[in-house]
Design an enzyme around this catalytic site. Structure first.
Site, PDB file in Angstrom:
ATOM      1  N   LEU A  37       1.016  -1.112   0.205  1.00 42.07           N
ATOM      2  CA  LEU A  37      -0.096  -0.176  -0.414  1.00 42.07           C
ATOM      3  C   LEU A  37       0.606   1.071   0.045  1.00 42.07           C
ATOM      4  CD1 LEU A  37      -3.302  -1.107   2.520  1.00 42.07           C
ATOM      5  CD2 LEU A  37      -2.710  -1.117   0.220  1.00 42.07           C
ATOM      6  N   ASP A  38       0.623   2.087  -0.998  1.00 43.03           N
ATOM      7  CA  ASP A  38       1.307   3.354  -0.873  1.00 43.03           C
ATOM      8  C   ASP A  38       0.554   4.502  -0.304  1.00 43.03           C
ATOM      9  OD1 ASP A  38       0.029   3.726  -3.055  1.00 43.03           O
ATOM     10  OD2 ASP A  38       1.579   3.269  -4.538  1.00 43.03           O
ATOM     11  N   SER A  39       1.531   5.951  -1.197  1.00 43.02           N
ATOM     12  CA  SER A  39       0.965   7.340  -0.406  1.00 43.02           C
ATOM     13  C   SER A  39      -0.226   7.034  -1.228  1.00 43.02           C
ATOM     14  CB  SER A  39       1.459   8.092  -0.626  1.00 43.02           C
ATOM     15  OG  SER A  39       1.752   8.544  -1.689  1.00 43.02           O
TER      16      SER A  39
END
Lengths: 86, 493
Positions: A37-39
């Site tokens: 999960l990224d920004s």
């Protein structure tokens, strides 16, 4: 809900909504490196948790550095305690 | 059709992104679902007379101000003729209870002075408010080009609402109204409007106020010429039906008529919900889809376009806001009776024939037109037309009763309802300023899960012409280098 139930619920919701393998969801798991999960997902995660636990997370808080799943558990637990006047 | 970059939507954001990408040497195709470019700000012509629908007055177009820098950088300035509003009062706010009329001057010193003279006991509150507006303005590298570039500084750092900020400063309700009314220019109630958004919009008008000779059409023509010079291919009547992606990311779109456009990069300047609708299943996460599809809109309005028998002194060099008292949230909801609504009057500036075009605007709840929600512009039933005419009539009578010198001087030419705005501007719910920027709502960011596809427009960064334009610079910055664009702007400013 007990703390354990809340943590389970957080993990369940995230696993469902973001298609994360539940086996990888340990408290030390890093969102970016371990859970993928990224920004870009951060805001959606906030919105999903707001809906699930019926509280409001302000924008500054939402952009705060929550790095691991354990950080997130602690954040939600603290917020729930505040909301219930505890 | 094939190009390096596909731009979807030809409003201010889409045209700006097209110019930036083409000027950087990319081949660009710009698609627009309407029959002509930029339907919202283009306005329309009736009986040889131009009426503006989207562009009424511009803040920050004075020498050295940010909008001027952007227009210059985009190569539009040679074609544009700014017409200055009266710096001693670009808006007149007329209060229904006492009939008091307060003129809002442009320029920090003049505004400070005028406010302090009217509210002598509130000097410190006034100074603090104007300082706060200036601080927000000066902290953004997109408004204050002398700053070094920083992506972080481009985010709205502050999250407090306008109402919360003003409550701390003053108890004077009249002063609050005067400081709050620019919220009508971005369509969000002060209780939920982030102070930063307010400062961006209000602050630009506090700098300088202009319109353009020829109105919004002149701006569209300047863009059109520039796009042509840069070899941008524009395709109108071309809505996007489907986005196609490959392993590498964005690959192109299929248009409503079945034609295909191939490109590896897409700047999506139409409403973000339309992108989500067109994206293939599985390409975006479900929470993101739900968030974007559920974005709350800014308010909609009823617009009445009139011809005046001669230029009106009330609207010479300024606009007129007829304020009946009460709160902004109820007005912006568009659910109050006409008597309790805020009524904003605009006219073409510069004197002569252009000044005889008068537009009267009041907020209106789009659900009032719910019975006709499935009809389209040009094919609406009699019931709709009767309701529209009834409301246009009521709005004119309201304006005349609050400003009796207008009686008998205005002849209605046409009107626009929330459904008109929805269909002309491709704006969900007839929203005038895209998705709401509020302290509660998380608007989508430029980058998306689909590699090579970026969002821009009013819904992404900030509302209005300046907001849409900055959004295009931000999104194109991810493709061309934020610092590169910033240095080019610095050289001009």
């Amino acid at each position: 809900m007990t703390e354990i139930e809340i943590v389970d619920r957080i993990n369940f919701v995230l696993a469902e909504e973001f298609e994360i393998d539940p086996d990888r969801m340990t408290p030390t798991a890093l969102f970016k490196d371990d859970l993928g999960l990224d920004s870009l997902d951060a805001v959606d995660m906030v919105v999903v948790l707001e809906q699930e636990f019926k509280f409001k997370i302000t924008k500054t808080e939402a952009y705060q550095a929550i790095r691991t799943l354990g950080d997130l558990h602690a954040f939600v637990l603290a917020r729930r305690a505040e909301a219930s006047g505890g | 059709m094939r190009a390096d970059v596909l731009v979807v939507g030809s409003g201010v954001a889409g045209m700006t992104a097209s110019v930036l990408m083409a000027a950087a040497g990319r081949s660009v195709i710009l698609v627009e679902s309407h029959r002509s470019l930029a339907p919202t700000i283009r306005g329309f012509t009736r009986g040889g007379r131009h009426f503006d629908t989207g562009l009424h007055y511009l803040g920050g177009l004075g020498e050295g101000d940010p909008l001027r820098t952007y227009f210059t950088h985009l190569g539009l300035m040679p074609e544009l003729k700014p017409v200055a509003y009266d710096p001693a009062g670009f808006d007149a706010v007329r209060f229904g209870d006492t009939g008091e009329e307060f003129f809002i001057p442009s320029g920090r010193a003049a505004l400070d002075d005028a406010l302090a003279r009217r509210f002598p006991n509130e000097r410190s509150a006034i100074a603090e408010y104007l300082d706060a507006v200036e601080r927000v303005f000066d902290a953004s590298p997109y408004l204050n080009f002398s700053l070094p570039y920083s992506l972080d500084a481009s985010r709205h750092g502050e999250i407090g609402s306008l109402a919360a900020r003003l409550s701390k400063l003053t108890k004077d309700e009249r002063l609050k109204t005067i400081l709050t009314y620019p919220c009508l220019l971005y369509g969000v109630a002060p209780e939920e409007a982030p102070f930063t958004i307010h400062a961006l919009v209000a602050g630009s008008y506090y700098r300088s106020v202009h319109s353009l000779e020829g109105g919004g059409t002149a701006l569209v023509q300047a863009y059109r010429r520039r796009l042509g010079d840069l070899g941008v291919e524009f395709v109108c009547r071309a809505g996007v039906r489907r986005i196609s992606i490959t392993q590498e990311g964005f690959a192109g779109v299929e248009l409503n008529d079945g034609r295909k456009v191939q490109a590896r990069t897409c700047v999506w300047a139409a409403h973000p919900a339309a992108m989500v609708d067109a994206a293939p299943a599985g390409s975006l996460r479900e929470p993101y889809r739900q968030r974007v599809l559920g974005l709350q809109s800014t308010g909609s309005a009823l617009m009445l376009f009139c011809e005046s028998d001669s230029p009106l002194p009330e609207l010479s060099g300024r606009n007129l806001l007829l304020w009946p008292g009460g709160g902004f949230a109820e007005k912006l909801s568009g659910r109050v009776p006409m008597k309790e609504n805020a009524v904003f009057l605009f006219a073409g500036q510069g004197g002569g024939e252009a000044s005889r075009s008068v537009t009267i605007i009041a907020s209106m709840d789009p659900t009032r037109f719910a019975p006709w929600v499935d009809t389209n512009t040009g094919a609406r039933p009699t019931g709709y037309r009767q309701e529209k005419l009834r409301l246009m009539d009521a709005l004119l009578m309201e304006a005349e009763s609050r400003c009796p010198t207008l009686v008998g001087r205005l002849t209605p030419v046409d009107g626009a309802t929330p459904l008109t705005l929805r269909d002309w501007c491709q704006a969900p719910n007839g929203a005038m300023y895209g998705a709401k920027h509020s302290t509660e709502q998380f608007n989508p960011q430029p980058l998306t899960r689909i590699r090579g596809l970026l969002l821009c427009g009013q819904s992404i960064v900030a509302p209005g012409v300046l907001g849409a334009m900055i959004s295009a610079y931000l999104s194109c910055g991810f493709l061309l280098g934020h610092e590169v664009l910033h240095r080019q702007l610095q050289d001009i400013a």
